[in-house]
Design a protein around this motif. Structure first.
Motif, PDB file in Angstrom:
ATOM      1  N   LEU A 141      47.672  23.770  36.936  1.00 13.99           N
ATOM      2  CA  LEU A 141      47.685  24.714  38.110  1.00 13.99           C
ATOM      3  C   LEU A 141      47.779  25.968  37.569  1.00 13.99           C
ATOM      4  CD1 LEU A 141      49.632  24.224  39.860  1.00 13.99           C
ATOM      5  CD2 LEU A 141      51.688  24.526  38.365  1.00 13.99           C
ATOM      6  N   PRO A 142      47.606  26.633  36.789  1.00  9.13           N
ATOM      7  CA  PRO A 142      47.260  28.058  36.513  1.00  9.13           C
ATOM      8  C   PRO A 142      46.259  28.451  37.018  1.00  9.13           C
ATOM      9  CG  PRO A 142      48.511  27.862  34.476  1.00  9.13           C
ATOM     10  CD  PRO A 142      48.784  26.297  35.108  1.00  9.13           C
ATOM     11  N   ILE A 143      45.162  27.730  36.397  1.00  9.43           N
ATOM     12  CA  ILE A 143      43.542  28.613  37.020  1.00  9.43           C
ATOM     13  C   ILE A 143      43.760  27.628  38.506  1.00  9.43           C
ATOM     14  CG2 ILE A 143      41.406  27.305  36.665  1.00  9.43           C
ATOM     15  CD1 ILE A 143      42.027  26.939  33.235  1.00  9.43           C
ATOM     16  N   GLY A 144      44.076  26.551  38.922  1.00  8.19           N
ATOM     17  CA  GLY A 144      43.925  26.661  40.187  1.00  8.19           C
ATOM     18  C   GLY A 144      44.664  27.541  41.726  1.00  8.19           C
ATOM     19  N   ILE A 145      46.108  27.863  40.767  1.00  6.46           N
ATOM     20  CA  ILE A 145      46.682  29.232  41.749  1.00  6.46           C
ATOM     21  C   ILE A 145      45.880  30.461  41.404  1.00  6.46           C
ATOM     22  CG2 ILE A 145      48.573  30.766  41.776  1.00  6.46           C
ATOM     23  CD1 ILE A 145      50.362  28.256  40.278  1.00  6.46           C
ATOM     24  N   ALA A 146      45.040  30.468  40.584  1.00  4.01           N
ATOM     25  CA  ALA A 146      44.019  31.248  40.712  1.00  4.01           C
ATOM     26  C   ALA A 146      42.584  32.131  41.572  1.00  4.01           C
ATOM     27  CB  ALA A 146      43.403  31.775  39.016  1.00  4.01           C
ATOM     28  N   CYS A 147      42.021  30.662  41.122  1.00  4.23           N
ATOM     29  CA  CYS A 147      41.022  30.233  42.422  1.00  4.23           C
ATOM     30  C   CYS A 147      41.899  30.085  43.880  1.00  4.23           C
ATOM     31  CB  CYS A 147      40.058  29.267  42.203  1.00  4.23           C
ATOM     32  SG  CYS A 147      39.941  29.196  40.651  1.00  4.23           S
ATOM     33  N   VAL A 148      42.695  30.232  43.880  1.00  6.40           N
ATOM     34  CA  VAL A 148      43.258  30.093  44.987  1.00  6.40           C
ATOM     35  C   VAL A 148      42.809  31.594  45.513  1.00  6.40           C
ATOM     36  CG1 VAL A 148      45.095  30.094  46.985  1.00  6.40           C
ATOM     37  CG2 VAL A 148      43.932  27.715  45.590  1.00  6.40           C
ATOM     38  N   VAL A 149      43.942  32.143  44.778  1.00  7.97           N
ATOM     39  CA  VAL A 149      43.999  33.710  45.400  1.00  7.97           C
ATOM     40  C   VAL A 149      42.942  34.505  44.779  1.00  7.97           C
ATOM     41  CG1 VAL A 149      44.731  35.554  43.600  1.00  7.97           C
ATOM     42  CG2 VAL A 149      46.733  33.694  43.798  1.00  7.97           C
ATOM     43  N   GLY A 150      41.665  34.071  44.269  1.00  6.51           N
ATOM     44  CA  GLY A 150      40.490  34.651  44.496  1.00  6.51           C
ATOM     45  C   GLY A 150      39.477  34.287  45.354  1.00  6.51           C
ATOM     46  N   MET A 151      39.918  33.007  45.972  1.00  7.88           N
ATOM     47  CA  MET A 151      39.120  32.587  47.539  1.00  7.88           C
ATOM     48  C   MET A 151      39.293  34.428  48.361  1.00  7.88           C
ATOM     49  SD  MET A 151      40.821  28.783  47.688  1.00  7.88           S
ATOM     50  CE  MET A 151      39.211  28.813  49.868  1.00  7.88           C
ATOM     51  N   SER A 152      40.047  35.080  48.848  1.00  3.08           N
ATOM     52  CA  SER A 152      40.209  35.875  49.125  1.00  3.08           C
ATOM     53  C   SER A 152      39.516  36.911  49.564  1.00  3.08           C
ATOM     54  CB  SER A 152      41.606  36.219  50.241  1.00  3.08           C
ATOM     55  OG  SER A 152      42.573  36.852  48.750  1.00  3.08           O
ATOM     56  N   SER A 153      38.623  36.924  47.670  1.00  2.00           N
ATOM     57  CA  SER A 153      37.773  37.884  47.482  1.00  2.00           C
ATOM     58  C   SER A 153      36.056  37.666  48.005  1.00  2.00           C
ATOM     59  CB  SER A 153      38.373  38.885  46.607  1.00  2.00           C
ATOM     60  OG  SER A 153      39.941  38.887  46.308  1.00  2.00           O
ATOM     61  N   VAL A 154      36.292  36.904  47.875  1.00  2.00           N
ATOM     62  CA  VAL A 154      34.614  35.986  47.881  1.00  2.00           C
ATOM     63  C   VAL A 154      33.644  37.388  48.611  1.00  2.00           C
ATOM     64  CG1 VAL A 154      33.278  34.820  48.119  1.00  2.00           C
ATOM     65  CG2 VAL A 154      35.266  33.867  46.957  1.00  2.00           C
ATOM     66  N   SER A 155      34.303  37.657  49.678  1.00  2.00           N
ATOM     67  CA  SER A 155      33.402  38.670  50.691  1.00  2.00           C
ATOM     68  C   SER A 155      32.973  40.352  50.239  1.00  2.00           C
ATOM     69  CB  SER A 155      33.935  39.042  51.733  1.00  2.00           C
ATOM     70  OG  SER A 155      35.399  39.463  51.517  1.00  2.00           O
ATOM     71  N   LEU A 156      34.185  40.787  48.926  1.00  2.00           N
ATOM     72  CA  LEU A 156      33.644  41.646  48.107  1.00  2.00           C
ATOM     73  C   LEU A 156      33.052  41.560  46.952  1.00  2.00           C
ATOM     74  CD1 LEU A 156      37.642  42.565  47.661  1.00  2.00           C
ATOM     75  CD2 LEU A 156      36.176  43.602  50.262  1.00  2.00           C
ATOM     76  N   ILE A 157      32.375  40.394  46.773  1.00  2.00           N
ATOM     77  CA  ILE A 157      30.911  40.573  46.084  1.00  2.00           C
ATOM     78  C   ILE A 157      29.592  40.954  46.434  1.00  2.00           C
ATOM     79  CG2 ILE A 157      29.806  38.505  44.293  1.00  2.00           C
ATOM     80  CD1 ILE A 157      31.740  36.678  44.778  1.00  2.00           C
ATOM     81  N   PRO A 158      29.267  41.632  45.878  1.00  2.00           N
ATOM     82  CA  PRO A 158      27.695  42.521  45.915  1.00  2.00           C
ATOM     83  C   PRO A 158      27.084  41.457  45.883  1.00  2.00           C
ATOM     84  CG  PRO A 158      28.689  43.902  43.766  1.00  2.00           C
ATOM     85  CD  PRO A 158      29.898  42.817  44.146  1.00  2.00           C
ATOM     86  N   PRO A 159      26.048  41.732  46.881  1.00  2.00           N
ATOM     87  CA  PRO A 159      24.499  40.457  46.542  1.00  2.00           C
ATOM     88  C   PRO A 159      23.881  40.483  45.982  1.00  2.00           C
ATOM     89  CG  PRO A 159      24.780  42.304  48.025  1.00  2.00           C
ATOM     90  CD  PRO A 159      26.026  42.673  47.619  1.00  2.00           C
ATOM     91  N   LEU A 174      31.312  49.728  42.889  1.00  2.00           N
ATOM     92  CA  LEU A 174      31.216  51.517  41.921  1.00  2.00           C
ATOM     93  C   LEU A 174      30.128  51.547  41.034  1.00  2.00           C
ATOM     94  CD1 LEU A 174      34.729  52.932  42.595  1.00  2.00           C
ATOM     95  CD2 LEU A 174      33.265  52.157  44.734  1.00  2.00           C
ATOM     96  N   ASN A 175      29.688  50.685  40.689  1.00  2.00           N
ATOM     97  CA  ASN A 175      28.385  50.850  39.878  1.00  2.00           C
ATOM     98  C   ASN A 175      28.718  51.402  38.139  1.00  2.00           C
ATOM     99  OD1 ASN A 175      26.621  48.784  41.268  1.00  2.00           O
ATOM    100  ND2 ASN A 175      26.256  50.925  42.800  1.00  2.00           N
ATOM    101  N   LYS A 176      30.201  51.355  38.524  1.00  2.00           N
ATOM    102  CA  LYS A 176      30.794  52.012  37.219  1.00  2.00           C
ATOM    103  C   LYS A 176      30.814  51.316  35.651  1.00  2.00           C
ATOM    104  CE  LYS A 176      33.474  55.023  39.697  1.00  2.00           C
ATOM    105  NZ  LYS A 176      35.187  55.554  39.891  1.00  2.00           N
ATOM    106  N   MET A 177      30.317  50.620  35.805  1.00  2.00           N
ATOM    107  CA  MET A 177      29.474  49.804  34.419  1.00  2.00           C
ATOM    108  C   MET A 177      28.265  49.148  34.519  1.00  2.00           C
ATOM    109  SD  MET A 177      32.349  46.005  35.248  1.00  2.00           S
ATOM    110  CE  MET A 177      31.803  45.322  34.163  1.00  2.00           C
ATOM    111  N   LEU A 178      28.519  48.100  33.197  1.00  2.00           N
ATOM    112  CA  LEU A 178      27.220  47.213  33.703  1.00  2.00           C
ATOM    113  C   LEU A 178      27.118  45.769  34.217  1.00  2.00           C
ATOM    114  CD1 LEU A 178      26.862  46.940  29.742  1.00  2.00           C
ATOM    115  CD2 LEU A 178      25.543  48.392  31.652  1.00  2.00           C
ATOM    116  N   PRO A 179      25.868  45.658  35.419  1.00  2.00           N
ATOM    117  CA  PRO A 179      26.601  44.864  36.667  1.00  2.00           C
ATOM    118  C   PRO A 179      26.064  43.251  35.872  1.00  2.00           C
ATOM    119  CG  PRO A 179      23.781  45.260  36.217  1.00  2.00           C
ATOM    120  CD  PRO A 179      24.855  46.552  35.208  1.00  2.00           C
ATOM    121  N   VAL A 180      27.558  42.808  35.288  1.00  2.00           N
ATOM    122  CA  VAL A 180      27.147  41.588  34.239  1.00  2.00           C
ATOM    123  C   VAL A 180      28.046  40.727  35.297  1.00  2.00           C
ATOM    124  CG1 VAL A 180      26.962  41.876  32.286  1.00  2.00           C
ATOM    125  CG2 VAL A 180      29.224  42.521  33.329  1.00  2.00           C
TER     126      VAL A 180
END
Length: 505
Positions: free
Chosen positions: A129-147, A379-385
């Motif tokens: 359940l905690p993992i499922g809730i976190a995944c639901v929260v993360g779904m709204s931020s997928v568009s912010l992932i750098p290409p 913002l490219n302030k860390m390694l691109p991992v």
């Protein structure tokens, strides 16, 4: 003493070995006959026929599918494993076997009127359940992932559905396997034989690693170099992931020695030496720490003159060959105080840039793999991992303090259950396996400081398989559900003989 839930009078009688031998023989004959079609029709036809034969065998006995999945699951992350068939993504041998196994179990359970506990509430509420809730929260931020992550094939999704599929549904197949193993254990006469299936997959894995190392022509010193960190990556897994997978199997094998018979003990001893060497050959510093932890716990728990003598002999045979490159790798950056070399760039390139983002909102989840859209990455302030390279930092950032707390509480509870059944179970072999399972979690915690995740990954395959055996023996369930595991769980020679089932009930 906790007895196995299946009474002797109701257990599977006869036919087990003959059925297995007949099934294996049939598969070998099919492989030989249809192998002749490879030069003209390609490998697809014989492979399809073998899969069809295996599928039929699984439908007759769902435990066959569970056994095949146990062997395949730890290997399925490797590059050689087919991840799609007929051009259909997600259609691969492992998923097909899991699907057929579920169908087979449902059919047998319906015809035989089985009343098996399916899943412990603690597993669902504290972990899934905690993992499922976190995944639901993360779904709204997928568009912010750098290409660039998709362009570099670090992720294979473009939208929210793909994110949910890759971050939640696919990892939960490991949990599904654990539940299927639990059901199979409940309907098996000797569940300790599942250890042989894990050993089989481990030997295959080590053979592939050994072949890769020998075919490279590189010396051990060259393999230990930081420049060779991605060398084993050609197999499809990073060296750190391999070391965690093998350390868990090594712990399981090592602690199973005491309760084994003479012939089995020899097999386990040789296997433990092979797995230990393979762990060292990954040259993973986290793997070295995990390996040392396994051995320290083993000698602390089971110290004896014989154990010390054997340990000294094995170390004396292997040590001189590998000690110099291992020490060179383990002490990388220590001599000159280079913290970047010591942490392989994790501290300054990943952890410190992410820390303000994590502490800004530590309680609520940001979403599984939230590093992908975190401000330092965008913002490219860390390694691109694409991962935090720390299960602890990633767990806190992705699941939040509350969700991460539940996940850790579940794992600690599972460790307590492993320890309980390592003392109380009637089977000496299973006692040893559960003692090894109790060591897997500290190893996971220690190696998690520099790699892996606390959500399911293929590196944890042997943990999830052993968790299934634990649940099949009544562990993890609440007391009232645990008692249901002591009820008869019959299995008969003829899978669809309803008349016998009715007489037996």
């Amino acid at each position: 003493m906790i007895e196995h839930p299946v009474p002797q009078s109701r257990r599977y009688k006869g036919g087990g070995k003959s059925t297995a031998v007949a099934g294996i023989a049939a598969l070998l004959v099919l492989a030989a006959v249809f192998g002749a079609a490879v030069p003209t029709l390609g490998v697809l036809v014989p492979a399809a026929v073998i899969m069809a034969a295996l599928g039929l065998w699984v439908m007759l006995d769902f435990r066959v599918g569970v056994g095949a999945a146990i062997v395949i699951m730890p290997l399925s992350a490797l590059a050689f494993f087919p991840h799609e068939m007929l051009g259909i993504r997600g259609l691969n041998p492992l998923n097909l076997i899991l699907f057929l196994t579920i169908v087979s179990y449902v059919v047998h359970a319906g015809l035989r009127r089985w009343r098996d506990p399916i899943a412990p509430m603690r597993l669902l509420a504290w972990y899934v359940l905690p993992i499922g809730i976190a995944c639901v929260v993360g779904m709204s931020s997928v568009s912010l992932i750098p290409p660039r992550f998709e362009a570099e094939r670090l992720i294979q999704f473009k939208d929210s559905f793909g994110y949910l599929r890759d971050m939640f549904i696919k990892p939960q197949f490991l949990v599904l396997l654990a539940l299927l193993v639990a059901l199979s254990v409940r309907h098996s006469k000797k569940p300790e034989k599942f250890l042989y299936l894990m050993l089989m997959s481990g030997w295959i894995f080590c053979a592939l690693v050994g072949w890769r190392l020998l075919s490279s022509g590189m010396s051990l010193r060259q393999l230990a170099s930081p420049l060779a960190r991605d060398f084993l990556g050609s197999l499809g897994m990073h060296a750190n992931e391999m070391s965690l997978l093998l350390n868990m199997l090594y712990a399981l094998t090592l602690f199973s020695l005491r309760g084994a018979g003479d012939a089995q003990r020899r097999l386990l001893f040789v296997s433990s030496v092979v797995f230990a060497v393979c762990v060292l050959m990954t040259f993973s510093r986290g793997g070295f720490v995990g390996f040392i932890l396994v051995n320290l716990i083993y000698f602390w728990k089971r110290i004896s003159v014989k154990t010390v003598i054997i340990g000294v002999i094995v170390a004396g045979c292997i040590g001189p060959l590998v000690i110099e490159p291992i020490l060179e790798r383990a002490l990388t950056g220590v001599g000159n105080g280079d913290r970047g070399a010591v942490t392989a760039g994790r501290l300054d390139g990943i952890w410190l840039p992410l820390l303000p983002y994590v502490l800004e909102e530590p309680v609520l989840p940001h979403g599984v793999r939230s590093i992908l859209w975190s401000p330092p990455v965008r913002l490219n302030k860390m390694l691109p991992v694409a991962q935090t390279h720390s299960a602890w930092l990633g767990g806190l950032m992705d699941l939040g303090l509350v969700g991460f707390g539940f996940v850790l509480a579940f794992l600690l509870f599972v460790r307590r259950e492993f320890l309980r059944l390592s003392r109380e179970h009637a089977s000496a072999s299973l006692q040893g396996m559960f003692a090894g399972g109790a060591v897997m979690i500290p190893v996971w915690f220690i190696q998690g400081f520099t790699d892996d995740m606390f959500t399911p990954t293929f590196s944890q395959s042997y943990f999830w398989i052993l968790l299934g055996i634990l649940m099949g023996c009544g562990g993890v369930y609440r007391m009232k559900d645990r008692n249901r595991h002591r009820e008869p769980a019959p299995w008969h020679d003829k899978p669809f003989d309803l008349r016998k089932d009715e007489l037996s009930t």
